[in-house]
Design a protein around this motif. Structure first.
Motif, short mmCIF file in Angstrom:
data_model
loop_
_atom_site.label_atom_id
_atom_site.label_comp_id
_atom_site.label_asym_id
_atom_site.label_seq_id
_atom_site.Cartn_x
_atom_site.Cartn_y
_atom_site.Cartn_z
N ILE A 87 42.05 28.29 50.00
CA ILE A 87 42.92 28.16 49.02
C ILE A 87 43.28 27.13 48.48
N TYR A 121 38.46 31.93 46.94
CA TYR A 121 39.43 31.56 47.63
C TYR A 121 40.15 30.30 46.42
N ALA A 124 41.71 32.01 43.71
CA ALA A 124 43.11 32.53 43.81
C ALA A 124 44.22 31.66 43.45
N LYS A 126 44.36 29.82 40.96
CA LYS A 126 44.27 29.60 39.42
C LYS A 126 44.48 28.51 38.94
N PRO A 224 40.14 37.87 50.60
CA PRO A 224 40.11 37.50 49.28
C PRO A 224 40.83 38.46 48.50
N HIS A 227 44.33 38.13 47.44
CA HIS A 227 44.74 36.92 46.75
C HIS A 227 44.24 37.20 45.32
N LEU A 228 43.35 38.01 44.87
CA LEU A 228 42.72 37.90 43.48
C LEU A 228 43.43 38.74 42.89
N GLN A 229 44.31 39.66 42.73
CA GLN A 229 44.77 40.73 41.99
C GLN A 229 45.32 40.11 40.57
N VAL A 231 44.02 37.33 39.26
CA VAL A 231 43.05 36.44 38.69
C VAL A 231 42.11 37.14 37.67
#
Length: 548
Positions: A87, A121, A124, A126, A224, A227-229, A231
């Protein structure tokens, strides 16, 4: 196609001071160009050319292409720890790439497997410069999509990958003896004594994955999905019907398609994890099965990094290869097909005679309450053959396996018309066992008039309540296939698929010498009809797309 400058090698430093090295491919032309970034652990010279065109091909289409060794791999500094730094390192790499000389400040990422994971990653974090990604063959939830399937440890693929990474670590550290031993182990999978791998690579992620056999906070932190919610990026998702990580590709696509405000496209070909060609296993799917990914990715990047209207946004976002017809079909979304039930029926000899077990297409299950009994012997477990979890993967002729007495087979009458399938396949099997735990493997095949049997999807589940009467749902790999008139369908059930999955000892997975020593013979009973029907559910779709 633009001419290229000689390849350059450049370095950056992460926020904690670790040097990461990369090869850079540039057009020999004036102006600023978007950057395509791939981050990978196998030595950057390979650049995923096992499935993609060489980076120079992408550069010749007007991109600065950066292929970077992740931390602790290739010539990059630092210690490699699986997914642990991707990340922050990914964010740093995107920002660095965006500021390269000649960059227009826009970055896209591509790559499959680990190189697909590094995209997720990085996304995530951003970073503002990252405008789009093309993740291929990834694990979204690492427990359910990568390490385990149906609660069963994916032994062969996990062990093969762990040995590959550990062998490269030994090479980088100059440990000649360890390297030679691991190299030999890689050519003789499976390692039947896992303690050998513990000695050769005691710090491998493999040992942690075996220890964390249940979904828990360990997997949540690593995945992942966690961590992607938040994105929301345009993503081009790529999978294969026989890829061991197809579940991850489909889960990520569906999640993003449900909540994203940006375009989400999906392509699934008739491929294993690699290569992406026209032949997988013993079946040649024809010229249309050859990978269109490179050309499609250029269109994708032209759209989102160069602002060119490539027509992508006017096309249906889901493109699936229909096996049998050997054509690509497009859909507005993943098909939510009508579920057609085939009930299992038997005279009780489905492990002995192929004409004993039948599949009956009916809205009502058979009235007769019958059952089949079969025995799993850990001395001679049913071997894996193709599918998505074995090495090699793909479609293989399996009539010799269906003749085994520890495999139950249920076969339909020959189809009176072509059957079109697209989507999720599942089996609901009412099964009991004489041990606390057992496994079930379900393989769906088509039987040709001459007796040949070719599997086209399968699934596996680890059951922890063997004594009680329960109906077990086995999720088979999603598929898209045309089954021709005159062929029959066959469901094959077994209690092992070794070494694709760790064998069941009767009290859990066989993951070391002690559990192998304690492995029990397991007697299983599958109920058909009556109050406890077993069935397979098929995703039937129209032969042609609906108008409009």
């Amino acid at each position: 196609m633009l001419k290229l400058l000689p390849k350059q090698t450049a370095s950056m430093h992460t926020r904690d001071g670790v040097r990461l090295d990369a090869d850079i491919y540039r057009p020999d032309a004036q102006g600023e160009f978007p950057v395509l970034l791939m981050r990978q652990p196998y030595g950057r010279a390979i650049a995923s050319t096992v499935v993609y065109a060489h980076p120079s091909w992408y550069a010749a289409h007007g991109y600065i292409v950066v292929i970077q060794d992740v931390r602790g791999r290739g010539t990059s500094e630092g210690e490699f720890k699986l997914f642990a730094h991707e990340i922050t390192d990914g964010e740093d790499a995107v920002n660095w790439a965006a500021n390269l000389a000649g960059s227009n400040g826009k970055v896209g990422m591509y790559g499959f497997s680990y190189q697909g994971m590094t995209q997720l990653y990085a996304a995530a974090a951003k970073p503002s410069a990252l405008k789009t990604i093309c993740p291929a063959m990834i694990g979204y939830d690492l427990y359910t999509d990568w390490a385990y399937e149906g609660g069963a440890f994916c032994l062969q693929t996990n062990l093969a990958w762990a040995i590959q990474l550990a062998t490269e670590t030994a090479r980088l550290r100059g440990k000649k003896t360890t390297y030679q031993s691991l190299f030999a182990a890689a050519r003789n999978l499976p390692v039947t004594n896992p303690e050998i791998f513990q000695q050769l690579a005691p710090l491998s992620f493999y040992h942690e994955w075996v220890e964390h056999s249940q979904p828990n906070a360990y997997w949540e932190k690593l995945s992942p999905k966690s961590h992607l919610q938040i994105v929301d990026l345009p993503m081009f998702h790529i999978g294969g019907w026989f890829d061991t990580y197809l579940r991850g590709t489909l889960h990520l696509y569906q999640d993003m398609a449900d909540r994203s405000t940006t375009p989400q496209h999906l392509l699934v070909g008739p491929w294993a994890h690699l290569p992406w060609g026209r032949k997988v296993g013993e079946v040649d799917f024809g010229i249309k099965a050859m990978s269109p990914v490179d050309k499609m990715q250029i269109r994708w990047f032209d759209q989102f990094l160069k602002g060119i209207d490539t027509g992508l946004l006017q096309e249906q976002p889901v493109c699936l290869f229909e096996m049998g017809s050997n054509i690509w079909r497009t859909f507005p979304n993943l098909p939510k097909a009508n579920q057609k039930s085939y009930f299992l029926s038997t005279i009780g000899l489905a492990s002995i005679r192929e004409d004993s077990g039948t599949l009956i297409p009916n809205s009502q299950p058979p009235v007769t309450n019958t059952f089949d009994v079969f025995v799993h012997d850990p001395w001679r477990p049913v071997p894996a053959l193709g599918g998505h979890a074995a090495i090699p993967a793909g479609i293989f002729e399996r009539s010799h396996l269906d003749c085994r007495s520890d495999v139950l087979t249920y076969t339909s009458e020959p189809l009176v018309k072509d059957l079109y399938l697209a989507g999720d396949v599942s089996a609901e099997i009412h099964c009991t066992a004489d041990q606390p735990s057992y496994d079930l493997c379900a393989v769906l095949s088509q039987v040709y008039p001459d007796g040949r049997v070719y599997s086209f999807t399968q699934g596996y589940i680890h059951c922890r309540d063997g004594i009680n009467h329960i109906t077990t749902k086995i999720q088979l790999q999603a598929t898209c296939a045309r089954i021709f008139q005159g062929n029959a369908l066959r469901l094959s059930l077994s209690a092992a698929c070794f070494p694709a999955y760790a064998m069941n000892s009767g009290n859990g997975g066989v993951i070391n010498s002690e559990s192998l020593l304690n492995a029990q013979i397991i007697t299983l009973t599958v109920n058909c009809g009556g109050s406890f029907p077993s069935q397979i559910l098929l995703p039937v779709i129209p032969s042609k797309p609906a108008p409009g």
